[in-house]
Motif scaffolding. Structure first.
Motif, PDB file in Angstrom:
ATOM      1  N   ARG A   1       1.709  21.552   1.999  1.00 37.00           N
ATOM      2  CA  ARG A   1       1.909  20.781   0.768  1.00 37.00           C
ATOM      3  C   ARG A   1       2.726  19.522   1.015  1.00 37.00           C
ATOM      4  NH1 ARG A   1       0.001  19.161  -3.012  1.00 37.00           N
ATOM      5  NH2 ARG A   1       1.880  18.812  -4.197  1.00 37.00           N
ATOM      6  N   SER A   2       3.376  19.419   2.178  1.00 40.53           N
ATOM      7  CA  SER A   2       4.318  18.317   2.369  1.00 40.53           C
ATOM      8  C   SER A   2       3.593  16.978   2.497  1.00 40.53           C
ATOM      9  CB  SER A   2       5.166  18.569   3.612  1.00 40.53           C
ATOM     10  OG  SER A   2       4.351  18.494   4.759  1.00 40.53           O
ATOM     11  N   THR A   3       4.275  15.944   2.089  1.00 41.81           N
ATOM     12  CA  THR A   3       3.705  14.603   2.165  1.00 41.81           C
ATOM     13  C   THR A   3       3.361  14.249   3.608  1.00 41.81           C
ATOM     14  OG1 THR A   3       4.957  13.936   0.223  1.00 41.81           O
ATOM     15  CG2 THR A   3       4.143  12.174   1.633  1.00 41.81           C
TER      16      THR A   3
ATOM     17  N   LEU B   1      -6.466  14.464  -7.403  1.00 42.69           N
ATOM     18  CA  LEU B   1      -5.285  13.617  -7.273  1.00 42.69           C
ATOM     19  C   LEU B   1      -4.183  14.347  -6.513  1.00 42.69           C
ATOM     20  CD1 LEU B   1      -5.097  11.960 -10.810  1.00 42.69           C
ATOM     21  CD2 LEU B   1      -5.815  10.898  -8.670  1.00 42.69           C
ATOM     22  N   ARG B   2      -4.115  15.664  -6.750  1.00 47.71           N
ATOM     23  CA  ARG B   2      -3.071  16.436  -6.101  1.00 47.71           C
ATOM     24  C   ARG B   2      -3.340  16.608  -4.608  1.00 47.71           C
ATOM     25  NH1 ARG B   2      -0.670  22.446  -7.193  1.00 47.71           N
ATOM     26  NH2 ARG B   2       1.490  21.780  -7.359  1.00 47.71           N
ATOM     27  N   SER B   3      -4.581  16.404  -4.173  1.00 50.67           N
ATOM     28  CA  SER B   3      -4.870  16.575  -2.748  1.00 50.67           C
ATOM     29  C   SER B   3      -4.508  15.323  -1.955  1.00 50.67           C
ATOM     30  CB  SER B   3      -6.331  16.976  -2.534  1.00 50.67           C
ATOM     31  OG  SER B   3      -7.185  15.950  -2.962  1.00 50.67           O
ATOM     32  N   GLY B   4      -4.004  14.289  -2.630  1.00 55.09           N
ATOM     33  CA  GLY B   4      -3.527  13.103  -1.928  1.00 55.09           C
ATOM     34  C   GLY B   4      -2.137  13.337  -1.365  1.00 55.09           C
ATOM     35  N   ALA B   5      -1.528  12.254  -0.901  1.00 55.08           N
ATOM     36  CA  ALA B   5      -0.222  12.390  -0.257  1.00 55.08           C
ATOM     37  C   ALA B   5       0.923  12.212  -1.242  1.00 55.08           C
ATOM     38  CB  ALA B   5      -0.103  11.366   0.870  1.00 55.08           C
ATOM     39  N   ASP B   6       0.590  11.818  -2.459  1.00 60.49           N
ATOM     40  CA  ASP B   6       1.633  11.513  -3.420  1.00 60.49           C
ATOM     41  C   ASP B   6       2.240  12.776  -4.019  1.00 60.49           C
ATOM     42  OD1 ASP B   6       2.204   8.776  -3.777  1.00 60.49           O
ATOM     43  OD2 ASP B   6       2.180   9.151  -5.921  1.00 60.49           O
ATOM     44  N   PRO B   7       3.546  12.747  -4.325  1.00 62.62           N
ATOM     45  CA  PRO B   7       4.155  13.928  -4.949  1.00 62.62           C
ATOM     46  C   PRO B   7       3.581  14.167  -6.353  1.00 62.62           C
ATOM     47  CG  PRO B   7       5.826  12.300  -4.317  1.00 62.62           C
ATOM     48  CD  PRO B   7       4.506  11.673  -4.088  1.00 62.62           C
ATOM     49  N   ASP B   8       3.613  15.425  -6.788  1.00 60.05           N
ATOM     50  CA  ASP B   8       3.069  15.793  -8.098  1.00 60.05           C
ATOM     51  C   ASP B   8       3.645  14.924  -9.219  1.00 60.05           C
ATOM     52  OD1 ASP B   8       1.787  17.734  -6.746  1.00 60.05           O
ATOM     53  OD2 ASP B   8       2.922  19.420  -7.555  1.00 60.05           O
TER      54      ASP B   8
ATOM     55  N   MET C   1       0.830  -1.201   0.000  1.00 63.05           N
ATOM     56  CA  MET C   1       0.000   0.000   0.000  1.00 63.05           C
ATOM     57  C   MET C   1       0.869   1.259   0.000  1.00 63.05           C
ATOM     58  SD  MET C   1      -3.127   0.745  -0.264  1.00 63.05           S
ATOM     59  CE  MET C   1      -4.027  -0.724   0.197  1.00 63.05           C
ATOM     60  N   ARG C   2       1.991   1.195   0.743  1.00 64.20           N
ATOM     61  CA  ARG C   2       2.910   2.336   0.745  1.00 64.20           C
ATOM     62  C   ARG C   2       3.564   2.453  -0.622  1.00 64.20           C
ATOM     63  NH1 ARG C   2       1.998   5.619   5.044  1.00 64.20           N
ATOM     64  NH2 ARG C   2       0.737   4.299   6.358  1.00 64.20           N
ATOM     65  N   GLY C   3       4.396   3.439  -0.784  1.00 71.61           N
ATOM     66  CA  GLY C   3       5.051   3.605  -2.069  1.00 71.61           C
ATOM     67  C   GLY C   3       4.245   4.515  -2.930  1.00 71.61           C
ATOM     68  N   THR C   4       4.836   4.912  -4.029  1.00 68.11           N
ATOM     69  CA  THR C   4       4.175   5.932  -4.832  1.00 68.11           C
ATOM     70  C   THR C   4       2.970   5.384  -5.563  1.00 68.11           C
ATOM     71  OG1 THR C   4       5.748   5.455  -6.561  1.00 68.11           O
ATOM     72  CG2 THR C   4       6.240   7.308  -5.133  1.00 68.11           C
ATOM     73  N   ALA C   5       2.079   6.290  -5.914  1.00 68.51           N
ATOM     74  CA  ALA C   5       0.783   5.895  -6.454  1.00 68.51           C
ATOM     75  C   ALA C   5       0.778   5.830  -7.976  1.00 68.51           C
ATOM     76  CB  ALA C   5      -0.281   6.873  -5.980  1.00 68.51           C
TER      77      ALA C   5
ATOM     78  N   VAL D   1       3.387  11.081 -13.776  1.00 70.20           N
ATOM     79  CA  VAL D   1       3.897   9.869 -14.416  1.00 70.20           C
ATOM     80  C   VAL D   1       2.747   8.873 -14.619  1.00 70.20           C
ATOM     81  CG1 VAL D   1       5.341   7.823 -14.028  1.00 70.20           C
ATOM     82  CG2 VAL D   1       6.278  10.099 -13.639  1.00 70.20           C
ATOM     83  N   GLY D   2       1.932   8.717 -13.600  1.00 71.15           N
ATOM     84  CA  GLY D   2       0.799   7.795 -13.709  1.00 71.15           C
ATOM     85  C   GLY D   2      -0.179   8.205 -14.795  1.00 71.15           C
ATOM     86  N   LEU D   3      -0.385   9.505 -14.940  1.00 67.41           N
ATOM     87  CA  LEU D   3      -1.346   9.995 -15.930  1.00 67.41           C
ATOM     88  C   LEU D   3      -0.840   9.804 -17.361  1.00 67.41           C
ATOM     89  CD1 LEU D   3      -2.452  13.330 -14.214  1.00 67.41           C
ATOM     90  CD2 LEU D   3      -3.961  11.420 -14.776  1.00 67.41           C
ATOM     91  N   VAL D   4       0.465   9.993 -17.577  1.00 70.23           N
ATOM     92  CA  VAL D   4       0.977   9.976 -18.955  1.00 70.23           C
ATOM     93  C   VAL D   4       1.421   8.586 -19.413  1.00 70.23           C
ATOM     94  CG1 VAL D   4       1.704  12.390 -18.805  1.00 70.23           C
ATOM     95  CG2 VAL D   4       3.373  10.583 -18.348  1.00 70.23           C
ATOM     96  N   LEU D   5       1.707   7.710 -18.467  1.00 69.45           N
ATOM     97  CA  LEU D   5       2.296   6.422 -18.828  1.00 69.45           C
ATOM     98  C   LEU D   5       1.429   5.556 -19.758  1.00 69.45           C
ATOM     99  CD1 LEU D   5       5.067   5.407 -18.168  1.00 69.45           C
ATOM    100  CD2 LEU D   5       4.106   4.079 -16.288  1.00 69.45           C
ATOM    101  N   PRO D   6       0.122   5.427 -19.489  1.00 76.78           N
ATOM    102  CA  PRO D   6      -0.670   4.537 -20.348  1.00 76.78           C
ATOM    103  C   PRO D   6      -0.623   4.929 -21.822  1.00 76.78           C
ATOM    104  CG  PRO D   6      -1.896   5.069 -18.387  1.00 76.78           C
ATOM    105  CD  PRO D   6      -0.687   5.947 -18.364  1.00 76.78           C
ATOM    106  N   ALA D   7      -0.761   6.206 -22.122  1.00 78.55           N
ATOM    107  CA  ALA D   7      -0.759   6.630 -23.528  1.00 78.55           C
ATOM    108  C   ALA D   7       0.594   6.313 -24.170  1.00 78.55           C
ATOM    109  CB  ALA D   7      -1.059   8.124 -23.627  1.00 78.55           C
TER     110      ALA D   7
END
Lengths: 236, 299
Positions: B66-68, A79-86, A1-5, A91-97
Motif C-alpha cells: 500500500r505504500s507510496t 484512483l486508489r491504485s495510484g501512488a497518491d495517498p487516500d 508533475m510530482r506532488g499530490t494529485a 480531497v480532490g473528489l469533494v472539493l469541486p462540489a
C-alpha cells in the motif's frame, strides 16, 4: 508533475460535473430556485435557511451521489491504485462540489445584499456558517455514501439528513418554547442557521461559540463515521 | 521483488486463500492459473495492496504494497476497469499521470494502443475492447518496474490480445516484472517464465513450463489398422486407451516410440492413418491438478 494529485482529481471531477447533464442542471437550477424563494421573503432567517439548504443539496446530496457513483463505476478503486495517498484523492473528489456551492452562496448573498437585504454586519459569521456547514455536509456525505450503492439510491439515502437538518431546525425555532430553544443545538444544521442569521442580526460570542460547537460536533460525527465507513469499492 | 509467506484471505467464513508462499523474481513473467474461485484474483489484489491479508505477510520491493514507495513503481490492470464515463481517453491518461505520479508520452501511448481516433471521445462511448486498451495504457503508463494484470485478455479480440502480448514482451525485455492471472493456458505457456496453478486457495504446482510438463508423458495416437490387435503393437509402452479403432499411447520417449512404431508398420505393410504425436501440454497439467479445464483455448 510530482506532488499530490488532489488538484488533478478535482479538475477532472469538476469537468465530470459539468458534463453530466443531470448534475449540471442541478448546479444551475437549484441556486436559481433558492434565490427566488429567498427574494420572495428576504429576511436574515430565510437567507440563513437558504444557505443551509444549498449546502445540504449542493454539498451533502451531491457528494453522497458522486461518491456512490464513482465507487459503483470502480473509479474510486482505480484512483486508489495510484501512488497518491487516500486523503489526497478524497480531497480532490469533494472539493469541486464544496467550492461550487460556496461560490453560489456568495453570489446569492451578494445579489440579495444589493437588492432586497442589507449586507451582513458581521460577514465573518456568515463565512463561518458556510465553511463549517460545508465541512459538516462533507463528513456526513462520506458516511451516507457508505450506505449508498448507486447514484439512484442516493435520492433516498440522503433524505434523512436533509429532513432532520432542515425540519429539525425549523421545528425547534417555530414550535419549541423559549426555554427549550437550546434543543436546536442538537439538530445538525441549526448551528449553521444560527451563525448565518447572526451575521445580519448580531449575536454574542457565547452564542456564536455554542452554534459553532454544535456544527463542529456534527462535523466530527460525520467525519469519524465517514472515514470509518467509507468504502473504496462495491460490496462483493 | 515479491515475497509472500503464509498468506490467508477470508471473506467472512469463506477462506479464499488458504496459506500460500510465493516468490516473484525481478524481471520475470509470473502467471497465476486456476479455475474460477481458486483464489487468483484475491491473491493478486492482496499483492496489489487492494486487500489486507487475514494473516501472513506480503512484501513488494521489500515493503508494504500500500505504500507510496511501492505504488510509484507499480502498474496494474484490474479485472474490471473503472473509468469516469464523462472523461475522454486523453483526459483519463492525463489524470492518471498525476495520480500514478509517472510520466509518459500520452499521444504515443494512445497511438500504440490504436486509440488515436477515439482520443477525444467520452469513455462511455468506447467499445469494451477500446476500454480494455485504455485500461492497459494506464497499467503500463510510465513503464512501471512491476506490472499486475488480472485476466488481461479476457474477452479481447485476437488483434488486441496480440497487441497486449507484444507490449508485455517488450516491457519484460526492458526489465519489467509481470504478474498476471489468466484463464488461457496458451497465454501462460507463451508469456510466462514461471507458472503457478492454484486450486482451492492453495498453490498446487509451481515452476517453469518445462518443469511442470516434465512428469507428464507425450501422447502418440493413430487409427489401428485392419488386422493387428492393439496388443500386437511393438511398443513397450502403456496403452492409454482405445476409442473405437483409435489408439493412444503415452510415452516419455516419443521419438524412440515413433521410430519403433513406423518400423513395425513398414514391416507389417500397414498404414497408420491419422498418426499424431503430441507432447504434454499445460492443458494436461491443468486437468490433472485443477480438475476439468476452464473455458479457453488449450495450448
Amino acid at each position: 508533475m510530482r506532488g499530490t494529485a488532489w488538484r488533478a482529481v478535482a479538475a477532472a471531477e469538476l469537468r465530470i460535473m459539468l458534463r453530466n447533464k443531470a448534475v449540471a442542471a442541478t448546479v444551475v437550477l437549484l441556486p436559481l430556485f433558492v434565490a427566488f424563494t429567498a427574494l420572495a421573503s428576504p429576511t436574515p432567517d430565510t437567507v440563513a435557511h437558504a444557505v443551509l439548504f444549498m449546502l445540504l443539496i449542493g454539498v451533502h446530496a451531491t457528494l453522497a451521489t458522486t461518491l456512490a457513483a464513482r465507487r459503483k463505476d470502480l473509479f474510486l478503486k482505480r484512483l486508489r491504485s495510484g501512488a497518491d495517498p487516500d486523503a489526497s484523492v478524497i480531497v480532490g473528489l469533494v472539493l469541486p462540489a464544496i467550492l461550487v456551492t460556496c461560490g453560489q452562496i456568495v453570489v446569492l448573498v451578494a445579489v440579495l445584499s444589493h437588492t432586497r437585504l442589507s449586507a451582513p454586519d458581521n460577514s465573518g459569521l456568515l463565512v463561518l456558517a458556510i465553511v463549517s456547514g460545508a465541512l459538516m455536509c462533507t463528513g456526513v456525505a462520506m458516511a451516507t455514501s457508505a450506505f449508498t450503492a448507486s447514484a439512484e439510491q442516493a435520492q433516498i439515502t440522503t433524505m434523512p439528513f436533509l429532513v432532520v437538518a432542515v425540519g429539525g431546525s425549523l421545528l425547534v425555532q417555530d414550535r419549541a418554547p423559549e426555554h427549550l430553544q437550546w434543543l436546536g443545538y442538537l439538530v445538525p444544521g441549526d448551528g449553521v442557521v444560527t451563525l448565518a442569521t447572526g451575521a445580519w442580526e448580531g449575536m454574542g460570542v457565547g452564542s456564536a461559540l455554542l452554534a459553532l460547537a454544535s456544527v463542529s460536533a456534527w462535523t466530527l460525527i460525520g467525519a469519524v463515521l465517514g472515514v470509518r465507513l467509507f468504502r473504496w469499492e462495491p460490496r462483493h | 521483488m515479491i515475497e509472500v509467506r503464509g498468506l490467508r484471505c477470508s471473506y467472512g467464513t469463506f477462506e479464499a486463500v488458504s496459506g500460500i508462499d510465493l516468490d516473484v523474481r525481478r524481471g520475470e513473467v509470473y502467471a497465476l492459473l486456476g479455475t474460477n474461485g481458486a483464489g487468483k484474483t484475491t491473491t493478486l489484489e492482496t499483492l496489489e495492496g487492494h486487500r489486507r491479508p487475514t494473516s501472513g505477510s506480503v512484501r513488494v520491493f521489500g515493503g508494504d504494497p500500500r505504500s507510496t514507495a511501492v505504488r510509484l513503481r507499480t502498474g496494474m490492470m484490474l479485472q474490471e476497469s473503472g473509468f469516469a464515463a464523462e472523461l475522454t481517453p486523453i483526459e483519463t491518461l492525463r489524470l492518471w499521470s498525476r495520480v500514478a505520479r509517472r510520466e509518459d508520452d500520452d499521444d504515443a501511448l494512445i497511438d500504440r494502443l490504436g486509440l488515436t481516433r477515439r482520443r477525444d471521445v467520452r469513455v462511455d462511448r468506447l467499445s469494451g475492447g477500446e476500454r480494455r486498451r485504455l485500461d492497459l495504457a494506464m497499467a503500463v503508463y510510465g513503464r512501471p518496474e512491476l506490472l499486475f494484470l488480472d485476466e488481461p485478455t479476457a474477452g479481447l479480440d485476437p488483434q488486441t490480445r496480440d497487441l497486449l502480448w507484444d507490449l508485455l514482451r517488450e516491457l519484460s525485455a526492458g526489465g519489467t516484472t509481470v504478474v498476471l492471472t489468466t484463464h488461457y493456458l496458451e497465454e501462460a505457456s507463451t508469456l510466462a517464465d514461471r507458472i503457478a496453478i492454484m486450486r482451492e486457495g492453495r498453490i498446487a504446482v509451481e515452476g517453469t513450463l518445462a518443469e511442470l510438463l516434465a512428469p507428464y508423458p507425450a501422447r502418440i495416437s493413430f487409427d489401428l489398422p485392419d488386422g493387428p490387435a492393439a496388443t500386437d503393437l511393438p511398443l513397450a509402452v502403456d496403452v492409454a486407451g482405445s476409442r473405437g479403432d483409435r489408439v493412444t499411447v503415452t510415452t516419455d520417449e516419443p521419438e524412440r516410440a515413433m521410430v519403433m512404431l513406423l518400423a513395425w508398420a513398414d514391416g507389417q505393410g500397414v498404414r497408420l492413418r491419422g498418426l499424431v504425436t503430441r507432447p504434454a501440454t499445460l492443458d494436461d497439467v491443468f486437468r490433472a491438478v485443477a480438475g476439468p479445464a476452464p473455458t479457453g483455448v488449450a495450448a
